[in-house]
Design an enzyme around this catalytic site. Structure first.
Site, PDB file in Angstrom:
ATOM      1  N   HIS A  26       0.592   5.238   0.071  1.00  0.00           N
ATOM      2  CA  HIS A  26       1.261   4.208  -0.730  1.00  0.00           C
ATOM      3  C   HIS A  26       0.492   3.782  -1.978  1.00  0.00           C
ATOM      4  O   HIS A  26       1.086   3.239  -2.913  1.00  0.00           O
ATOM      5  CB  HIS A  26       1.590   2.987   0.139  1.00  0.00           C
ATOM      6  CG  HIS A  26       0.434   2.079   0.426  1.00  0.00           C
ATOM      7  ND1 HIS A  26      -0.389   2.257   1.511  1.00  0.00           N
ATOM      8  CD2 HIS A  26      -0.021   0.982  -0.216  1.00  0.00           C
ATOM      9  CE1 HIS A  26      -1.303   1.299   1.524  1.00  0.00           C
ATOM     10  NE2 HIS A  26      -1.112   0.512   0.489  1.00  0.00           N
ATOM     11  N   ASP A  28       0.991  -3.653   4.359  1.00  0.00           N
ATOM     12  CA  ASP A  28      -0.024  -3.632   3.301  1.00  0.00           C
ATOM     13  C   ASP A  28      -0.570  -5.038   3.059  1.00  0.00           C
ATOM     14  O   ASP A  28      -1.781  -5.261   2.995  1.00  0.00           O
ATOM     15  CB  ASP A  28       0.606  -3.056   2.033  1.00  0.00           C
ATOM     16  CG  ASP A  28      -0.309  -3.154   0.827  1.00  0.00           C
ATOM     17  OD1 ASP A  28      -1.430  -2.635   0.890  1.00  0.00           O
ATOM     18  OD2 ASP A  28       0.101  -3.761  -0.188  1.00  0.00           O
ATOM     19  N   GLU A  51      -0.457   4.848  -7.723  1.00  0.00           N
ATOM     20  CA  GLU A  51      -0.985   3.723  -8.505  1.00  0.00           C
ATOM     21  C   GLU A  51      -2.468   3.875  -8.821  1.00  0.00           C
ATOM     22  O   GLU A  51      -2.903   3.596  -9.940  1.00  0.00           O
ATOM     23  CB  GLU A  51      -0.756   2.421  -7.731  1.00  0.00           C
ATOM     24  CG  GLU A  51      -1.305   1.186  -8.430  1.00  0.00           C
ATOM     25  CD  GLU A  51      -1.234  -0.035  -7.537  1.00  0.00           C
ATOM     26  OE1 GLU A  51      -1.896  -1.019  -7.872  1.00  0.00           O
ATOM     27  OE2 GLU A  51      -0.538   0.017  -6.501  1.00  0.00           O
ATOM     28  N   ASP A  52      -3.264   4.334  -7.849  1.00  0.00           N
ATOM     29  CA  ASP A  52      -4.724   4.258  -7.981  1.00  0.00           C
ATOM     30  C   ASP A  52      -5.436   5.599  -8.076  1.00  0.00           C
ATOM     31  O   ASP A  52      -6.672   5.629  -8.145  1.00  0.00           O
ATOM     32  CB  ASP A  52      -5.309   3.483  -6.786  1.00  0.00           C
ATOM     33  CG  ASP A  52      -4.861   2.028  -6.777  1.00  0.00           C
ATOM     34  OD1 ASP A  52      -4.615   1.489  -7.867  1.00  0.00           O
ATOM     35  OD2 ASP A  52      -4.746   1.443  -5.685  1.00  0.00           O
ATOM     36  N   ASP A  72       5.288 -30.313  22.347  1.00  0.00           N
ATOM     37  CA  ASP A  72       5.769 -28.955  22.632  1.00  0.00           C
ATOM     38  C   ASP A  72       4.818 -27.910  22.049  1.00  0.00           C
ATOM     39  O   ASP A  72       5.226 -26.993  21.365  1.00  0.00           O
ATOM     40  CB  ASP A  72       7.187 -28.753  22.099  1.00  0.00           C
ATOM     41  CG  ASP A  72       7.302 -29.123  20.619  1.00  0.00           C
ATOM     42  OD1 ASP A  72       6.301 -29.605  20.058  1.00  0.00           O
ATOM     43  OD2 ASP A  72       8.379 -28.919  20.045  1.00  0.00           O
ATOM     44  N   HIS A  82      -8.056   1.461   3.934  1.00  0.00           N
ATOM     45  CA  HIS A  82      -6.926   0.526   3.790  1.00  0.00           C
ATOM     46  C   HIS A  82      -5.588   1.186   4.118  1.00  0.00           C
ATOM     47  O   HIS A  82      -4.858   0.694   4.996  1.00  0.00           O
ATOM     48  CB  HIS A  82      -6.918  -0.073   2.393  1.00  0.00           C
ATOM     49  CG  HIS A  82      -5.660  -0.811   2.068  1.00  0.00           C
ATOM     50  ND1 HIS A  82      -5.260  -1.957   2.742  1.00  0.00           N
ATOM     51  CD2 HIS A  82      -4.674  -0.554   1.148  1.00  0.00           C
ATOM     52  CE1 HIS A  82      -4.104  -2.378   2.241  1.00  0.00           C
ATOM     53  NE2 HIS A  82      -3.732  -1.540   1.285  1.00  0.00           N
TER      54      HIS A  82
END
Length: 765
Positions: free
Chosen positions: A110, A177, A114-115, A297, A86
């Site tokens: 990134h 992301d 957090e993880d 259009d 990812h």
């Protein structure tokens, strides 16, 4: 703008309209863009960056690749792929935008804070504080406890925009992301899938559009549309494919004719046709309530030239070759959009009597139209930080700055989200001040929005306007090219509260709400000052602001106005202020008598022979008083009544007539009683609330007779309710506005004289 929020019947009807003449079931939706078949290698990443930035720091990219891969370790995504795939895909998206090394590295890292076990301090030490700040700006608020999904969404958006204001690259990483997450959304649980798609369509796609990143916006919209309404997406996509196949020769003919005509006039141009995206088609069908076959259009053509002069020359060639469709010409080169978009738009009747939509622009304009703020070369040396570059070159970044300013004015997360959505969703209209200054506003904006766009003080003091030289209401919707003159008055320091519901822009709504809060606070502060000054006068002690300023720490307030507002709201007693300034001050307490005797003693001791002229009493004016004063809810009070004020914490003063039975509820709270007196200017009469009960004969026209008597005597009926007491009589409860007790008595006397009225009496609230 939340297009997916429709009833099932509406969705089915719209899908049926789009599917006319399509036999059989709609085919399954095909992905907009499939994920990569294999994970990108280190050398692939470096090669992608080196292709546009030969001076890239290969060692930094390699270290970040290895660090992120080790940090995520054996983690996997919902699809079963390694989690590291990812951040790698996010970095790949950003290389397509040709972003600098720090942005690519931050994309790789990134999710590490957090993880994984990684920390901000570790990121700073290995990769430097610049990259550490980017990564932390992208960390979600996982442990934030908020009451609603909207509040959580708003808080995440707050943090994102605050981070963007420091470094816009945070937004670019966040959008990349979200784009990769949307490309792989089919692996997420259905309930979460729809929520993510709705949030993307609500926030991230419009945010990309506001930043001028049109290609990313369109892909986010289509991916969300495919998830939210797969049937409609499949039908529209199939119709577009069929139409493109049928018109392939016509598209080639238009491209060829345009190129040849421009070459004849000495202009080398890149001309290419481009069909509109499914979500764009669908929303237009919904907005205009038309079927697919009525759209004219669906295909647009871009004419890309070397310079601005050639753009206008090309426009002349096009307009002299084919007939122009009236009302379809827009010049965004001379008047760019706020997202930095620049182009000339025109529509002509081309070959085969087909409408042809043209966008004429330079190569630089074309690049900015596709990539927006990402088109600015952040990776080049000597251009300054990304924020400095955009401050110099980008109007879209200025919008972000203004949006962040709204953060400080929003009372709650939902309010901020509402304002930001208002700013995100609207197309623009361009108006002018009398001096020729251009003001860009969202479509459907009115003069109130215009006034606040000029200056907050202009909006707060606006009392009227002229549009193109003619007087018009402030609520008038503005059109492109309007010249607007706002008429102001120094007598109006705050706008009416109702303006908030009329305003369309977040800036105007925030300013109105702020001005209203300030005005209410000033009212409480004014009332509090009168209460304090009268207590000091009764106690025969000196009051001075300078002396109170020294006592502020003892009152736990930051300013004198805070103290006065607290007293006015009933949150602090005036005697507390006196005691803070004069520690030896002793409050005179009423003796422990019965409640009514206590009140009588209080009035007798503190009032001269004429209570209405007591210098220590607070003066009370009419319904539109500048003090936060209310009247007794079940009967009001009028000049001529003897009155008393009851302080309600957080609300101010409620005025009761002395004979009101409601005063029994406050017998045990003498500290809430306040001396008040009427302050009526006979030269400018004001109305006051009163309530009467009328027993009326139940016959046709009887109510009209009662209303006529009140109207003939200049009374105003504010509210009326009826109840049947018996078959022959109806009891009317009428809330009136009258000038004084004499006026009220005259109305009651005239009502008693009517044959249809059996009884009239005043209600004492």
């Amino acid at each position: 703008m939340a297009y997916w929020r429709r009833s099932s019947r509406q969705m089915q009807a719209a899908a049926d309209s789009a599917a006319v003449a399509l036999p059989g079931p709609a085919p399954a939706a095909k992905p907009v863009r499939a994920p990569r078949s294999r994970m990108m290698r280190q050398y692939d990443l470096v090669d992608r960056v080196r292709a546009y930035n030969p001076d890239t720091n290969e060692d930094l990219l390699n270290r970040a690749y290895v660090y992120a891969m080790k940090a995520h370790g054996a983690q996997t995504r919902a699809s079963g792929d390694p989690y590291f795939s990812h951040p790698l895909e996010v970095a790949a998206i950003l290389t397509d935008l040709k972003l600098d090394d720090a942005t690519i590295v931050a994309a790789l890292l990134h999710d590490t804070i957090e993880d994984t076990e990684a920390t901000r301090a570790e990121i700073d030490s290995v990769f430097g504080p610049e990259i550490g700040a980017l990564v932390e700006g992208l960390t979600k608020l996982k442990r934030l406890e908020l009451v609603s999904r909207e509040a959580k969404q708003a808080e995440n958006l707050r943090k994102l925009l605050l981070a963007i204001s420091d470094d816009v690259r945070v937004l670019l990483i966040k959008l990349a992301d979200r784009l990769h997450n949307m490309r792989t959304l089919e692996f997420v649980a259905p309930a979460a899938r729809r929520r993510i798609a709705e949030e993307t369509l609500d926030i991230y796609a419009p945010l990309a559009g506001r930043m001028g990143m049109q290609e990313m916006r369109e892909e986010l919209e289509d991916l969300s549309f495919r998830t939210i309404d797969p049937e409609a997406y499949a039908v529209v996509t199939q119709r577009l494919d069929a139409l493109e196949d049928r018109n392939r020769n016509l598209i080639g003919e238009i491209e060829s004719q345009l190129t040849k005509n421009l070459e004849k006039n000495g202009m080398a141009a890149h001309v290419y046709g481009r069909r509109k995206r499914p979500f764009s088609i669908w929303t237009k069908m919904e907005r205009k309530s038309i079927g697919f076959e009525q759209l004219s259009d669906i295909f647009g053509f871009r004419v890309v030239l070397d310079n601005v002069e050639s753009c206008y020359r090309a426009l002349g060639v096009v307009h002299t070759t084919w007939p122009v469709v009236p009302g379809r010409f827009k010049d965004y080169i001379s008047t760019p959009k706020q997202n930095d978009y620049r182009s000339i738009h025109t529509t002509v009747i081309g070959p085969g009597k087909q409408r042809v939509e043209l966008q004429i622009r330079t190569e630089d304009m074309d690049r900015i139209a596709e990539y927006g703020i990402a088109a600015h070369a952040f990776y080049k040396d000597g251009v300054g930080s990304p924020t400095e570059v955009l401050n110099r070159e980008s109007k879209a970044f200025a919008w972000l700055r203004r949006t962040v300013d709204v953060l400080s004015e929003s009372a709650n997360p939902e309010e901020f989200l509402e304002h930001t959505k208002l700013e995100l969703f609207h197309d623009q209209v361009f108006c002018f001040t009398p001096k020729g200054k251009l003001i860009a506003l969202p479509r459907q904006a009115n003069v109130i929005d215009f006034a606040y766009a000029v200056h907050t003080d202009v909006g707060n003091s606006a009392v009227g306007c002229k549009i193109n030289g003619k007087f018009a209401p402030l609520s008038s919707e503005l059109q492109n090219g309007d010249e607007v003159e706002v008429l102001t008055s120094a007598a109006q320091s705050a706008p009416p509260t109702a303006w908030e519901s009329l305003a369309r822009t977040g800036k105007a709504r925030a300013a109105i709400r702020r001005a209203t809060r300030t005005a209410v606070r000033d009212q409480y502060a004014g009332l509090g000052r009168r209460i304090v000054e009268r207590l000091f006068a009764r106690a025969k002690i000196e009051y001075a602001d300078d002396k109170l300023k020294g006592a502020l720490p003892r009152l736990a307030r930051a300013s004198i106005d805070d103290v006065m507002a607290s007293v006015g709201r009933g949150e602090m007693r005036a005697s507390d202020v006196a005691r803070a300034m004069y520690p030896d001050y002793k409050e005179e307490r009423v003796g422990r008598f019965g409640a009514k005797r206590s009140l009588a003693v209080k009035l007798r001791l503190k009032s001269p022979p004429d209570p209405s002229r007591s210098p220590s009493a607070i003066p009370i004016r009419g319904i539109n008083s500048d003090l936060p004063v209310k009247f007794a809810p079940n009967g009001g009070a009028v000049p001529g009544d003897r009155i008393v004020g009851i302080v309600t914490p957080g609300e101010g003063i409620t005025i009761y007539p002395i004979q009101s039975p409601a005063l029994k509820d406050f017998e045990e709270q003498p500290e809430r009683w306040l001396d008040v007196r009427w302050d009526v200017d006979e030269s400018t009469p004001q109305r006051f609330p009163a309530r009467i009960l009328v027993d009326n004969v139940n016959e046709p026209g009887s109510l009209a007779q009662v209303a006529t008597v009140i109207a003939e005597h200049d009374g105003n009926i504010d509210n009326i309710s009826m109840s049947r007491r018996s078959p022959d009589f109806t009891e009317l409860t009428i809330d009136l506005e009258v000038y004084d007790l004499k006026h009220l008595s005259a109305i009651i006397a005239q009502l008693r004289a009517k044959a249809v009225v059996a009884r009239v009496e005043r209600v004492n609230g």
